[in-house]
Motif scaffolding. Structure first.
Motif, PDB file in Angstrom:
ATOM      1  N   THR A   1       0.845  -1.188   0.000  1.00  0.00           N
ATOM      2  CA  THR A   1       0.000   0.000   0.000  1.00  0.00           C
ATOM      3  C   THR A   1       0.879   1.236   0.000  1.00  0.00           C
ATOM      4  O   THR A   1       1.903   1.287   0.692  1.00  0.00           O
TER       5      THR A   1
ATOM      6  N   ALA B   1       0.659   5.650  -0.023  1.00  0.00           N
ATOM      7  CA  ALA B   1      -0.186   6.830   0.123  1.00  0.00           C
ATOM      8  C   ALA B   1       0.661   8.078   0.015  1.00  0.00           C
ATOM      9  O   ALA B   1       1.817   8.095   0.461  1.00  0.00           O
TER      10      ALA B   1
ATOM     11  N   GLU C   1     -13.927   6.433  -2.709  1.00  0.00           N
ATOM     12  CA  GLU C   1     -13.148   5.220  -2.964  1.00  0.00           C
ATOM     13  C   GLU C   1     -13.561   4.633  -4.301  1.00  0.00           C
ATOM     14  O   GLU C   1     -14.743   4.650  -4.671  1.00  0.00           O
TER      15      GLU C   1
ATOM     16  N   ARG D   1      -9.231  -0.133  -5.683  1.00  0.00           N
ATOM     17  CA  ARG D   1      -8.031  -0.106  -4.835  1.00  0.00           C
ATOM     18  C   ARG D   1      -7.593   1.314  -4.477  1.00  0.00           C
ATOM     19  O   ARG D   1      -6.626   1.481  -3.744  1.00  0.00           O
TER      20      ARG D   1
ATOM     21  N   LEU E   1      -4.521   7.005  -1.728  1.00  0.00           N
ATOM     22  CA  LEU E   1      -3.998   5.742  -1.210  1.00  0.00           C
ATOM     23  C   LEU E   1      -4.260   4.664  -2.247  1.00  0.00           C
ATOM     24  O   LEU E   1      -5.380   4.561  -2.770  1.00  0.00           O
TER      25      LEU E   1
ATOM     26  N   ARG F   1      -4.061   0.618  -2.696  1.00  0.00           N
ATOM     27  CA  ARG F   1      -3.885  -0.668  -2.013  1.00  0.00           C
ATOM     28  C   ARG F   1      -3.508  -1.743  -3.018  1.00  0.00           C
ATOM     29  O   ARG F   1      -3.836  -1.643  -4.203  1.00  0.00           O
ATOM     30  N   ASP F   2      -2.825  -2.789  -2.525  1.00  0.00           N
ATOM     31  CA  ASP F   2      -2.485  -3.936  -3.374  1.00  0.00           C
ATOM     32  C   ASP F   2      -1.871  -3.470  -4.690  1.00  0.00           C
ATOM     33  O   ASP F   2      -2.392  -3.755  -5.785  1.00  0.00           O
ATOM     34  N   SER F   3      -0.813  -2.711  -4.610  1.00  0.00           N
ATOM     35  CA  SER F   3      -0.207  -2.073  -5.791  1.00  0.00           C
ATOM     36  C   SER F   3       0.131  -3.083  -6.883  1.00  0.00           C
ATOM     37  O   SER F   3       0.663  -4.164  -6.619  1.00  0.00           O
TER      38      SER F   3
END
Lengths: 111, 112
Positions: free
Chosen positions: A18, A20, A56, A59, A74, A76-78
């Motif tokens: 993750t 950010a 949102e 991801r 942010l 997530r799970d790049s």
């Protein structure tokens, strides 16, 4: 002080992690905010519009903090495909006003 | 498909030879802009248009002209290009519920 400031990075991110990063803006009257993604030598593409406190999309999560005058993104799970420059864009006033662009944050996702 | 188109995508020309970069959008947006992007300088607005026959200077208008005779088209004109106008150019249009901006694919211009 620049109107819209971003950490240029690069943010080196392991695949699956993750990441950010923030964008600060100086005009407290700013009305609307956007995150764009730009790949090298390609056009910026709208990633998310940020209204009220945030939103949102899969991801990606964007948040707006009006009190401290920043927005965040942010991821997530790049994925490897998330490697790009992320541009913060601020509309300082009415709908027709000129947009103000940050310099971009470069993200590199590595296996 | 909603889109902004630009032509040409790549152009190499010589100093002083007039050129036009076309831009067209099919989203019925009123607001259109031209930007140039240079390394280390980010996106800078050249000209913008709030509607047909309404254009105004952006941050770096010198050496450029625009026109807006129809809502969908917003051509960028370089009357006498110079090497310092070598850059990546983007056309954009804004509209919709959140007044979001959409960019064309870019025109890479080299002036020798």
């Amino acid at each position: 002080r620049k109107e819209v400031e971003q950490d240029p990075g690069p943010f080196n991110v392991p695949e699956g992690a993750t990441v950010a990063f923030n964008c600060t803006y100086s005009n407290s009257a700013s009305q609307s905010f956007f995150w764009y993604r730009q790949d090298c030598r390609k056009e910026p593409k709208l990633l998310m519009s940020v209204y009220s406190s945030g939103n949102e999309d899969g991801r990606f999560t964007a948040q707006l903090n009006r009190a401290s005058q920043y927005i965040s993104l942010l991821i997530r799970d790049s994925k490897l495909s998330d490697s790009a420059t992320y541009l913060c864009v601020v509309n300082p006033g009415a709908a027709g006003n000129k947009l103000t662009f940050g310099g971009g944050t470069r993200v590199l996702v590595k296996p | 498909e909603a889109q902004v188109t630009q032509n040409p995508r790549y152009l190499i020309t010589v100093t002083g030879k007039k050129l036009t970069v076309t831009c067209s959008q099919n989203m019925n947006h009123e607001y259109m802009s031209w930007y140039r992007q240079d390394p280390g300088l980010g996106l800078r607005q050249i000209y913008y248009s709030m509607n047909v026959e309404a254009t105004d200077k952006g941050d770096v208008p010198e050496g450029y002209k625009v026109s807006r005779k129809e809502k969908r088209n917003f051509p960028l004109i370089l009357e006498s290009p110079s090497p310092n106008q070598t850059s990546l150019y983007f056309c954009a249009s804004r509209g919709g519920h959140y007044y979001e901006q959409y960019f064309g694919p870019g025109t890479r211009l080299t002036v020798t």
